[in-house]
Design a protein around this motif. Structure first.
Motif, PDB file in Angstrom:
ATOM      1  N   TRP A  26      -1.992  -1.155  -5.892  1.00  0.00           N
ATOM      2  CA  TRP A  26      -3.082  -1.130  -4.925  1.00  0.00           C
ATOM      3  C   TRP A  26      -4.085  -2.256  -5.198  1.00  0.00           C
TER       4      TRP A  26
ATOM      5  N   SER B 173       0.744   3.981  -2.995  1.00  0.00           N
ATOM      6  CA  SER B 173       0.487   5.398  -2.724  1.00  0.00           C
ATOM      7  C   SER B 173       1.643   6.270  -3.207  1.00  0.00           C
TER       8      SER B 173
ATOM      9  N   VAL C 155      -6.087   8.517  -3.264  1.00  0.00           N
ATOM     10  CA  VAL C 155      -4.707   9.014  -3.156  1.00  0.00           C
ATOM     11  C   VAL C 155      -4.422  10.013  -4.272  1.00  0.00           C
TER      12      VAL C 155
ATOM     13  N   SER D   3       0.827  -1.206   0.000  1.00  0.00           N
ATOM     14  CA  SER D   3       0.000   0.000   0.000  1.00  0.00           C
ATOM     15  C   SER D   3       0.861   1.257   0.000  1.00  0.00           C
TER      16      SER D   3
END
Length: 625
Positions: free
Chosen positions: A44, A7, A60, A3
């Motif tokens: 993701w 991001s 994001v 993650s």
């Protein structure tokens, strides 16, 4: 870890796009930026599942872009503009030119007449567009059924098409009407310029028409993202902390709840989870917190949270009518997003731009456009999911009349499951303990979050255990059991048809309850941005009217009464409800009374300032001075 990598890649892609826009990188940097965003989205999706991964990657993306917009705006607004000498304009009013007064009055009347005409057209075109959209969506549903499509897929298609077509047709009718009486102007304008001007006109009409109601819906929705936390905060007594309830304790709490409400048709249990160390057992009329031994320890009382949810769902109107009204705001918000995109042809070129040192109107226009562009995924998803939820009753009534002899429950059965035949003969309470044990043993990867027992203490009672699937957007899979705790099967929300999965994902997408507290905070941020978008749009509208006519301060003051009074009234009702034992109805009355007073006060102050300005600008007063 994945993650964080996802991001970082999405944020890096946005930063590259921003650097390219500022000419710090060559133009082909855009390709690198979008490639980085796509790669981050893929990471993701790999880490959390395709549907949930795409949703979080978009969040994001929006937050990263808003950070770049904030940097660009701070640079633009903090850099002073070089002053240029301008020739002072002659003030014809100071010279007592009566012709200027007459022209201003005529122009004011013309603007007011045009605004009334466009709003009247919206009131006419909106219902017609709704009928056309509903008819087209129903026709699509029937054609899909005749073609052999699964009923749940056809239903979700209809629920999606109805608000989309309604919003599109409303915008199209407003754009077609905006230049209908001026063919010469249309002939002179280029096609692109005509589209932009028409879209701006439609955007303005929709904004003025729904700004107040949409502001209240968005404000209450932004706060209700934290509904669970607010309910705990609002409870005046200490809530018992429970880490787990075994089967025996669950049955004990359920029997006690039914004893307090023997005529209930449903028993609802929220077992403790990793995120929430509380156990709630409720019936149709009341709910209680249970302690670790399965005893009902504290009645669940949260009138302010109930008032807040009622405000967001129904605007405190009668529920059947209010939900449709709120859904219409969702449709028109989608229409405003569509018209805003059509009115902004340079959306890529102006993605981060602010016009430095310009007028207040252009500054608010830039803020409005930048926030709108980079929160667009949030606006579109929330407006459409909200409209789908609110308009579902209309669609269900129409489809039931066509296919199910008026039985609306049969319309939703393919998506959410059907109920077994009712048998009201008395019987012991269902073996919820055996059912819960079955889920824990055979579906250990799931997290039971809700148990619903239909028709408790009857022969026909049946149990549904709602269990969350990790890394999915669906609300929960439903595991069905009879009164003996025997497994009957699942509904199919997790692994069924696409219609079942999409239909069960609408709730989490709308309320942002799919990523824990970080996603809730992101949704609250997007909601605050939407409130600023609405206010800046109205600010631009009033600045334009101020440049063309007189006496606008009263209306702008009334709008400020809504923009500032609604949050103030909402914030005021919370401490009042904690101090005084007010009911939900009394809190509603207090909120709306405070809002009406704020609007009246704002209008009065604005009207007085307009009157003083008009008096000071009159030729007689100026000659006396």
């Amino acid at each position: 870890m994945l993650s964080v990598i996802g991001s970082s890649l999405v944020g890096l892609g946005v930063a590259i796009l921003y650097a390219t826009w500022r000419a710090a990188l060559p133009r082909h940097g855009r390709v690198i930026g979008w490639a980085s965003i796509a790669l981050g989205t893929g990471v993701w999706s790999w880490a959390t599942g395709a549907d949930r991964g795409i949703a979080i990657a978009l969040i994001v993306l929006c937050i990263s872009a808003l950070c770049c917009v904030a940097v660009s705006g701070s640079i633009a607004f903090s850099t002073p503009q070089e002053k240029t000498k301008t020739q002072p304009k002659k003030n014809k009013r100071a010279l007592g030119d009566q012709r200027s007064d007459d022209a201003g009055i005529a122009r004011s009347q013309s603007v007011g007449w045009m605004a009334s005409k466009r709003l009247s057209w919206l009131l006419t075109a909106g219902p017609v567009a709704a009928l056309l959209a509903l008819s087209t969506a129903l026709a699509s549903h029937q054609m899909l059924i005749w073609a052999g499509t699964l009923p749940e897929n056809a239903l979700v298609t209809e629920l999606f098409l109805f608000p989309v077509l309604w919003g599109f047709l409303t915008v199209w009718s407003l754009m077609a009407q905006s230049f209908s009486g001026n063919t010469q102007t249309v002939a002179k304008k280029k096609n692109k310029a005509k589209t932009v001007q028409r879209a701006l006109s439609a955007h303005g009409v929709l904004g003025v028409a729904i700004a107040a109601g949409l502001y209240l819906v968005c404000l209450s929705g932004t706060v209700s993202v934290f509904k669970d936390q607010l309910e705990v905060f609002e409870q005046r007594k200490e809530i018992p902390q429970v880490s787990a309830l075994n089967g025996e304790e669950l049955l004990k709490a359920s029997r006690e709840a039914i004893k307090l409400d023997p005529d209930t048709k449903h028993l609802v249990v929220y077992p403790p989870t990793q995120k929430k160390n509380t156990a709630i057992v409720g019936t149709d009329n009341r709910s209680h917190y249970a302690d670790a031994k399965g005893r009902l320890a504290l009645q669940k009382v949260h009138p302010w949270s109930s008032f807040l949810i009622d405000l967001h769902y129904y605007l405190n109107l009668p529920h059947s009518f209010g939900m449709i009204v709120v859904a219409i705001f969702g449709v028109l918000l989608f229409g405003m997003s569509l018209s805003g995109l059509l009115a902004h042809p340079n959306i890529v070129k102006d993605a981060f731009s602010f016009r430095r040192g310009k007028s207040s109107r252009l500054m608010h226009t830039d803020i409005h456009n930048r926030l709108s562009v980079w929160t667009m995924p949030f606006h579109l998803s929330n407006s459409l999911t909200g409209a789908m939820i609110g308009l579902a009753s209309i669609s269900a009534f129409a489809i039931a009349s066509l296919n199910y002899e008026g039985d609306t429950s049969a319309v939703f059965a393919p998506v959410f499951g059907s109920e077994p035949p009712v048998d009201l003969r008395s019987a012991p309470i269902a073996r919820m303990d055996l059912a819960l044990l079955h889920v824990q043993e055979n579906y250990a990867f799931t997290k039971p979050v809700l148990l619903v027992l239909h028709d408790p203490n009857t022969e026909g009672q049946y149990l549904q255990i709602f269990a969350e699937h990790p890394d999915r957007l669906i609300y929960a899979e439903k595991y069905n059991y009879n009164r003996d705790g025997e497994f009957l099967g699942t509904v199919g929300s997790a692994d069924g048809s696409i219609g079942q999965q999409v239909g069960d994902s609408v709730y989490k997408v709308h309320f942002g309850s799919f990523g824990g507290m970080p996603v809730k905070i992101a949704y609250a941020l997007f909601g605050i941005c939407l409130l600023f978008i609405i206010h800046s749009g109205m600010r631009v509208y009033f600045l334009k009217r101020q440049a063309r006519e007189k006496n606008t301060a009263g209306m702008y003051g009334a709008w400020l009464g809504i923009a500032l009074g609604a949050p103030s009234a909402l914030a005021l009702t919370l401490p009042v409800s904690l101090v005084l034992p007010l009911t939900q109805a009394q809190l509603q009355l207090l909120f709306w009374l405070g809002l009406v007073l704020a609007v009246c006060f704002g209008f009065y102050r604005g009207y007085r300032s307009d009157s003083r300005a008009a008096l000071a600008a009159s030729p007689v007063v100026q000659q006396l001075v």
